[in-house]
Design a protein around this motif. Structure first.
Motif, PDB file in Angstrom:
ATOM      1  N   ARG A 145      -2.681   5.670   7.112  1.00  0.00           N
ATOM      2  CA  ARG A 145      -4.025   5.853   6.560  1.00  0.00           C
ATOM      3  C   ARG A 145      -4.979   6.377   7.627  1.00  0.00           C
ATOM      4  NH1 ARG A 145      -2.872   0.724   4.265  1.00  0.00           N
ATOM      5  NH2 ARG A 145      -4.329  -0.314   5.713  1.00  0.00           N
ATOM      6  N   SER A 175     -12.781   6.517   3.508  1.00  0.00           N
ATOM      7  CA  SER A 175     -13.279   5.276   4.103  1.00  0.00           C
ATOM      8  C   SER A 175     -14.530   4.823   3.364  1.00  0.00           C
ATOM      9  CB  SER A 175     -13.577   5.508   5.584  1.00  0.00           C
ATOM     10  OG  SER A 175     -14.089   4.318   6.170  1.00  0.00           O
ATOM     11  N   PRO A 213       0.835  -1.209   0.000  1.00  0.00           N
ATOM     12  CA  PRO A 213       0.000   0.000   0.000  1.00  0.00           C
ATOM     13  C   PRO A 213       0.873   1.264   0.000  1.00  0.00           C
ATOM     14  CG  PRO A 213      -0.683  -1.543   1.694  1.00  0.00           C
ATOM     15  CD  PRO A 213       0.642  -2.027   1.206  1.00  0.00           C
ATOM     16  N   LEU A 254      -7.029   9.906   7.467  1.00  0.00           N
ATOM     17  CA  LEU A 254      -8.482   9.900   7.628  1.00  0.00           C
ATOM     18  C   LEU A 254      -8.892  10.796   8.786  1.00  0.00           C
ATOM     19  CD1 LEU A 254      -9.449   6.139   7.066  1.00  0.00           C
ATOM     20  CD2 LEU A 254     -10.237   8.111   5.736  1.00  0.00           C
ATOM     21  N   THR A 266     -10.928   0.782   2.454  1.00  0.00           N
ATOM     22  CA  THR A 266     -10.272   2.102   2.403  1.00  0.00           C
ATOM     23  C   THR A 266      -9.829   2.382   0.976  1.00  0.00           C
ATOM     24  OG1 THR A 266      -9.474   1.823   4.669  1.00  0.00           O
ATOM     25  CG2 THR A 266      -8.451   3.562   3.332  1.00  0.00           C
ATOM     26  N   VAL A 314      -7.421   4.600  -1.298  1.00  0.00           N
ATOM     27  CA  VAL A 314      -6.230   5.456  -1.298  1.00  0.00           C
ATOM     28  C   VAL A 314      -6.012   5.948  -2.735  1.00  0.00           C
ATOM     29  CG1 VAL A 314      -3.751   5.618  -0.858  1.00  0.00           C
ATOM     30  CG2 VAL A 314      -5.209   4.191   0.609  1.00  0.00           C
ATOM     31  N   VAL A 359      -7.157   9.843   1.305  1.00  0.00           N
ATOM     32  CA  VAL A 359      -7.661   8.585   1.872  1.00  0.00           C
ATOM     33  C   VAL A 359      -9.125   8.779   2.245  1.00  0.00           C
ATOM     34  CG1 VAL A 359      -7.425   6.851   3.678  1.00  0.00           C
ATOM     35  CG2 VAL A 359      -5.383   7.977   2.743  1.00  0.00           C
ATOM     36  N   LEU A 407       0.223   3.843   1.672  1.00  0.00           N
ATOM     37  CA  LEU A 407       0.285   4.268   3.075  1.00  0.00           C
ATOM     38  C   LEU A 407      -0.015   3.066   3.935  1.00  0.00           C
ATOM     39  CD1 LEU A 407      -1.711   7.651   2.969  1.00  0.00           C
ATOM     40  CD2 LEU A 407       0.768   7.371   3.045  1.00  0.00           C
TER      41      LEU A 407
END
Length: 448
Positions: free
Chosen positions: A109, A138, A102, A113, A144, A146, A136, A104
């Motif tokens: 993350r 949700s 990922p 957020l 999630t 990104v 980012v 982040l």
């Protein structure tokens, strides 16, 4: 010892200092403007990227919530997207994006957020050149989204703009400095003409005047003021020369008379009546004494620049009474209480000169009056003065033909002293027809 920068600066010409000051001011303004411009441009471009990235992330989140995501995810502006499930696995990505690592980690993350703003990320560890702006969001079921977008183009644009400003700003400063140098030189040209004109004015060319520019600006006002000063100086010099010439002429007659009487007496001592000779010499000496006193009074008035020797409350009615009492031919008709600010001795001389003239020319009576509004009048019933000569007699050493024929007449300074003294006290004096005779009217400001 080295010269201090401040002293060196003060010794430079006005044109140079103004040009340097203008160029330095522009340089500072342009540097601040360039800094603000690049900062605002950077922020505006970053905000645009963030908004576009957020929109892409929002679209992916909506698809993830609806379960309609396809792999790979398609974006129209090159945005990199990773969808991560609740276990931290990457489920969907855009074409060419890493499916294993990922952008982040979970902690990063959660932090993004938390504050809801985009963050900066170095893309080189992920084989992406330059920096990224990462958003980012949700989604449902613990997912999630990104989204990231490279900002290399923004940095390139800012670098290009910086290079343009770095080259253009000095060029603009140099251009302004040259323009300022030329404009200031043109502006100061009338001052240079004034300086050259002043250098050409010598004691042999007193009537010269400084050149006056056509523009109605401060230099025009300066030239006009200086020309007025030169005119006043020339007038004062002419008056001084005339005073010296007239004084020499007036002094010559009594001195010649004294010399003649003494030479005759010494040449024929046995046949000379010494008492008559002494009386004649005394008369001429008194005439010289009066002339010297009048010249001294005028000189003091000129030295004070038209202001009284003292400014103190003066009971003008008391001065009038004391002066009139010394003359048997004068009669005080009205004498109201009047207080003015000035010099009592100078005001007494004014009244004395007026009464002397009136007594000298009257046929039978002289009347003096002082009213409460500060108007002092001295009236005689003599032959008077023609209207065309009533202003001229206030000039120094001016005597009419009738006055010249009188041996007891003065040197023509009495009325000049009167006018100068009255003006110094803020008043006016004029001669009027008394039918018959002449009336001298003095108006003085009354203290309240």
């Amino acid at each position: 010892m080295a010269e201090s920068p401040l002293l060196w600066w003060r010794r430079q010409g006005l044109r140079f200092r103004l040009t340097v000051a203008a160029a330095a001011g522009l340089a500072l303004a342009l540097a601040l403007s360039a800094s603000v411009l690049l900062s605002v441009l950077d922020q505006a471009l970053i905000d645009t990227v963030d908004e576009s990235t957020r929109q892409q992330a929002q679209a992916v989140r909506v698809a993830a919530d609806a379960g309609t995501l396809t792999s790979p995810i398609t974006t129209h502006d090159g945005t990199i997207v990773q969808v991560i499930d609740a276990q931290g696995r990457i489920t969907h990505v855009t074409y060419g994006t890493d499916r294993l690592v990922p952008l982040l980690d979970a902690r990063a993350r959660a932090k993004v957020l938390g504050h809801g703003q985009a963050t900066m990320l170095d893309g080189r560890p992920y084989a992406i050149p330059g920096f990224l702006r990462v958003i980012v969001l949700s989604a449902d079921h613990g997912q999630t989204v990104v989204a990231a977008r490279p900002i290399g183009e923004i940095q390139t644009s800012l670098a290009t703009a910086g290079r343009v400003l770095l080259v253009g700003t000095p060029a603009l400063i140099v251009l302004l400095a040259v323009a300022s140098w030329l404009m200031i030189g043109r502006t100061l040209r009338p001052i240079t003409a004034l300086r050259k004109g002043a250098a050409d004015i010598t004691h042999t060319a007193r009537s010269r005047r400084l050149p006056v520019p056509q523009s109605r600006d401060e230099v025009h006002s300066l030239a006009t003021t200086l020309n007025g000063m030169l005119a006043r100086l020339e007038e004062a010099e002419q008056r001084q020369r005339a005073l010296v010439s007239d004084a020499a002429h007036e002094l010559r007659s009594p001195l010649a008379s004294i010399r003649l009487q003494l030479e005759v007496a010494l040449g024929h001592p046995k046949g000379q009546h010494w008492q008559e000779t002494a009386e004649g010499v005394l008369e001429d000496t008194m005439r010289l004494s009066r002339l010297a006193e009048d010249l001294l009074a005028l000189a003091r008035l000129d030295e004070r620049g038209g202001v009284p020797a003292r400014r103190e409350p003066v009971d003008l009615d008391e001065v009038v009474r004391q002066t009139v009492e010394r003359y048997g031919e004068a009669r005080l008709t009205v004498c109201d209480p009047v207080v003015i600010r000035g010099d009592a001795l100078d005001l007494s001389r004014v009244l004395t000169n007026l009464v002397d003239n009136a007594v000298r020319h009257t046929s039978s009576k002289v009347e003096v009056a002082l009213t409460a509004d500060g108007v002092l009048t001295v009236t005689d019933d003599g032959p008077g003065i023609p209207e065309q000569d009533r202003e001229r007699v206030f000039n120094r050493f001016t005597r009419l033909d009738s006055g010249r024929s009188r041996d007891e007449g003065g040197a023509g300074l009495g009325l000049a002293i009167v006018r100068e003294t009255v003006r110094a006290h803020g008043g006016t004096v004029a001669l009027e027809d008394a039918a018959p005779g002449l009336r001298a009217v003095v108006r003085l400001p009354v203290s309240r």
